[in-house]
Design a protein around this motif. Structure first.
Motif, PDB file in Angstrom:
ATOM      1  N   ARG A 112       0.832  -1.197   0.000  1.00 26.10           N
ATOM      2  CA  ARG A 112       0.000   0.000   0.000  1.00 26.10           C
ATOM      3  C   ARG A 112       0.878   1.264   0.000  1.00 26.10           C
ATOM      4  O   ARG A 112       0.655   2.201  -0.772  1.00 26.10           O
TER       5      ARG A 112
ATOM      6  N   GLU B  68       1.243   4.143  -2.972  1.00 18.07           N
ATOM      7  CA  GLU B  68       1.070   5.573  -2.677  1.00 18.07           C
ATOM      8  C   GLU B  68       2.270   6.366  -3.176  1.00 18.07           C
ATOM      9  O   GLU B  68       2.118   7.460  -3.744  1.00 18.07           O
TER      10      GLU B  68
ATOM     11  N   SER C 168      -3.906   8.659  -9.308  1.00 21.39           N
ATOM     12  CA  SER C 168      -4.491   8.661  -7.973  1.00 21.39           C
ATOM     13  C   SER C 168      -5.675   7.705  -7.905  1.00 21.39           C
ATOM     14  O   SER C 168      -5.903   7.047  -6.881  1.00 21.39           O
ATOM     15  N   GLY C 169      -6.440   7.612  -9.006  1.00 18.90           N
ATOM     16  CA  GLY C 169      -7.561   6.678  -9.041  1.00 18.90           C
ATOM     17  C   GLY C 169      -7.088   5.236  -8.938  1.00 18.90           C
ATOM     18  O   GLY C 169      -7.696   4.416  -8.233  1.00 18.90           O
TER      19      GLY C 169
ATOM     20  N   SER D 191      -4.270   4.248  -7.595  1.00 19.92           N
ATOM     21  CA  SER D 191      -3.736   4.075  -6.249  1.00 19.92           C
ATOM     22  C   SER D 191      -4.858   3.803  -5.252  1.00 19.92           C
ATOM     23  O   SER D 191      -4.758   2.909  -4.397  1.00 19.92           O
ATOM     24  N   ASP D 192      -5.955   4.552  -5.367  1.00 25.78           N
ATOM     25  CA  ASP D 192      -7.082   4.351  -4.456  1.00 25.78           C
ATOM     26  C   ASP D 192      -7.697   2.969  -4.652  1.00 25.78           C
ATOM     27  O   ASP D 192      -8.045   2.283  -3.665  1.00 25.78           O
TER      28      ASP D 192
ATOM     29  N   ALA E 112      -5.405   0.375  -3.157  1.00 23.76           N
ATOM     30  CA  ALA E 112      -5.475   0.410  -1.694  1.00 23.76           C
ATOM     31  C   ALA E 112      -6.721  -0.309  -1.188  1.00 23.76           C
ATOM     32  O   ALA E 112      -6.674  -1.058  -0.201  1.00 23.76           O
ATOM     33  N   ARG E 113      -7.864  -0.090  -1.868  1.00 23.99           N
ATOM     34  CA  ARG E 113      -9.097  -0.762  -1.455  1.00 23.99           C
ATOM     35  C   ARG E 113      -8.965  -2.277  -1.588  1.00 23.99           C
ATOM     36  O   ARG E 113      -9.390  -3.040  -0.703  1.00 23.99           O
TER      37      ARG E 113
END
Length: 445
Positions: free
Chosen positions: A54, A58, A68-69, A71-72, A75-76
Motif C-alpha cells: 500500500r 502511494e 491517484s484513481g 492508487s485508491d 489500496a481498497r
C-alpha cells in the motif's frame, strides 16, 4: 505447482511464475525444491507485505507512475485482501510461488492493468526485507511487553513473599537467602531484557523499501514517504547495504530473544529443582503439570521443562541464519532459508514466555521446607564478616569460622541473617524502589 481444494472465492487465476520466460520448461521436482515451505512461512509476513505494498503504491502515485484513481483502487483491494486473509477467505498456499506473487496475482485478477503496475520500482528482495523488518518490530515490541509483565510480577512478589530459603552456589547450600531476593534477581534481569528488546527494535527500525534488488531503480521513488507511512524511524540509504544487512538484523532479533530465553532457562531450572521431593520448596499450579502415562503417582513439571528447552529453538534459528551468511555481496537465493529459523525461533520462544507471568504469579512456596533446609553451617559467612568488622583480619576470621562452621548457627535465625545483610541489593536492602523506577520508565516506552 499443486493446487489445494480451497473455495474458488479465495482464488485468483493461476499467476504462473513472475520470472518465467517463454519456451522454458519447468520441472516439478525443481519447483518443489525452489519453493520449499516458503509460501507457508510467508503467511507470517503477509499482512506486513500488504501494508508495505500500500505504501509503495502511494509512493508511485506521488511520482506519477500510477494515477491517484489507480492508487485508491489498489489500496481498497489490498484492504480487502488483508480482511480475506485474516478471516480465512483467502488462503496463501501452494497455488502461489510466495506471498509477494499472491498479492500481485490478486490485484491483477481484480483490477487488471492497474494491478500489473504495482511491482514497478520494487523487487521481491526489498519486499521481504521490509515485511521482515515490520514483522520483527512487532515481535520485539511484544517481547518488550512480556519482559515488562514478568518483571512486574517479580517486583510485586518480592514485596509480598519474604520467606527465608537456602542460597546455593555449585548446587551446594551456601548462605541464607530469601524468596524476595530470588524474585528481585529475576525482576532486574527482565528489566534489562526489556531494554535490550527496545534497543534491538530501534536498530532494526529502518526502511529498505525502494532499494529494489540491491542497486536502486531509475525512478525518483519517494522513499521518505514510504518511511513515514510505514512508521520507520529512518530510511536505509544504501541499496547494497540493504542486502548486506540480510541475516544481520534477523540474528540481532534472535539474540535479543535468546537473552530472555537464557534467563527463562535458568528460572525453569530453579523451578525444576525446587519442585522435586528432595527440595519440596515450590508447588506449581496444577495446569502447569501433567500426569505420567504409566505411573499413577506422578505429576510432572512438563511446562517448566519445555520452557527450559525453548532456548534451543532460538539458538538453532540463529545458527542456521549465521551459517547462510558465507556469501558475497548482493542477493543470493541461500537467504530464502533464513525465514524458517527466524519464524520457528520466535514462535516457540514467545510461546514459552507468554506462560511465564501467570506461572510466577500463581506458584506457591513451601516455607517450612525451605526453613528446614537452612543448616547451621550456612551462617559461617555471617560469623566471619562480623569478626572482620570487630577488627579480626578477614583471612583469620575466615579460618576461625571454617573451623567452627557447624556451630556457626547456634542461637541464630534466618531472619537475623537476612536483616544483617545490608549491602545495597542484598536481603535487607533490595533496592526495589530503584528497580521500580527503571521498570516504570521502560513500561511507558
Amino acid at each position: 505447482m499443486s493446487k489445494s481444494s480451497s473455495s474458488s472465492e479465495s482464488r485468483a487465476p493461476d499467476p504462473g511464475l513472475l520470472w518465467q520466460k517463454p519456451g522454458v520448461e519447468t520441472d516439478a521436482r525443481i519447483m518443489r525444491f525452489l519453493a520449499g515451505d516458503d509460501v507457508v512461512l510467508d503467511r507470517e509476513f503477509f499482512l506486513h507485505d500488504i501494508e508495505a505494498s500500500r505504501a509503495h503504491v502511494e509512493g508511485l502515485a506521488r511520482i506519477g507512475v500510477v494515477t491517484s484513481g489507480e492508487s485508491d483502487a489498489i489500496a481498497r483491494e489490498l484492504d480487502r485482501l488483508a480482511e480475506d486473509f485474516s478471516s480465512g477467505a483467502f488462503v496463501l498456499d501452494a497455488q502461489y510461488e510466495d506471498g509477494h506473487s499472491a498479492i500481485e496475482a490478486r490485484l491483477t485478477a481484480r483490477l487488471g492493468e492497474a494491478g500489473r503496475k504495482v511491482h514497478a520500482g520494487r523487487s521481491r528482495n526489498d519486499q521481504i526485507l521490509v515485511a521482515t523488518r515490520l514483522w520483527l518490530k512487532a515481535r520485539l515490541s511484544a517481547l518488550h511487553a512480556l519482559c515488562i509483565d514478568v518483571a512486574k510480577v517479580c517486583l510485586e512478589r518480592a514485596v509480598a513473599d519474604v520467606l527465608p530459603m537456602p542460597g546455593y552456589t555449585h548446587l551446594q547450600r551456601a548462605v541464607v537467602s530469601s524468596t524476595a531476593m530470588w524474585y528481585a534477581g529475576y525482576a532486574e534481569s527482565f528489566i534489562d531484557n526489556a531494554q535490550r528488546a527496545l534497543d534491538t527494535r530501534a536498530w532494526i527500525d529502518t526502511n529498505p523499501l525502494g532499494t529494489a534488488a540491491g542497486y536502486g531503480v531509475n525512478l525518483a521513488l519517494d522513499r521518505e514517504h514510504t518511511t513515514r507511512a510505514l512508521g520507520f524511524a529512518r530510511m536505509q540509504v544504501s541499496p547494497i547495504y540493504a542486502q548486506l544487512s540480510r541475516g544481520k538484523f534477523e540474528m540481532a532479533a534472535l539474540d535479543a530473544l535468546g537473552t530472555v530465553l537464557l534467563d527463562l532457562r535458568r528460572l525453569a531450572w530453579d523451578l525444576s529443582l525446587f519442585t522435586t521431593a528432595e527440595f519440596g520448596f515450590v508447588h506449581l499450579p496444577s495446569e502447569y503439570t501433567t500426569g505420567s502415562s504409566i505411573m499413577p503417582n506422578k505429576r510432572n513439571p512438563d511446562v517448566v521443562e519445555l520452557m527450559r528447552a525453548s532456548y534451543a529453538s532460538v539458538a538453532a534459528g540463529r545458527t542456521e541464519i549465521e551459517q547462510l551468511l558465507s556469501l558475497p555481496s548482493g542477493y543470493q537465493r541461500d537467504l530464502q532459508f533464513s525465514k524458517g529459523g527466524l519464524c520457528h525461533g520466535f514462535t516457540r520462544g514467545m510461546a514459552a514466555l507468554e506462560l511465564l507471568p501467570d506461572l510466577l504469579a500463581r506458584m506457591q512456596w513451601n516455607a517450612a521446607a525451605m526453613r528446614a533446609a537452612i543448616d547451621p553451617a550456612m551462617y559461617a559467612t555471617d560469623v566471619a564478616i562480623e569478626a572482620a568488622v570487630a577488627g579480626v583480619p578477614f583471612r583469620d576470621a575466615y579460618k576461625q569460622a571454617a573451623a567452627a562452621a557447624d556451630e556457626a548457627g547456634r542461637g541464630r535465625t534466618p531472619e537475623q541473617s537476612l536483616a544483617a545483610r545490608t549491602s545495597p541489593g542484598a536481603a535487607a536492602d533490595l533496592c526495589l524502589d530503584e528497580l521500580r523506577v527503571r521498570w516504570e520508565k521502560l513500561k511507558n516506552t
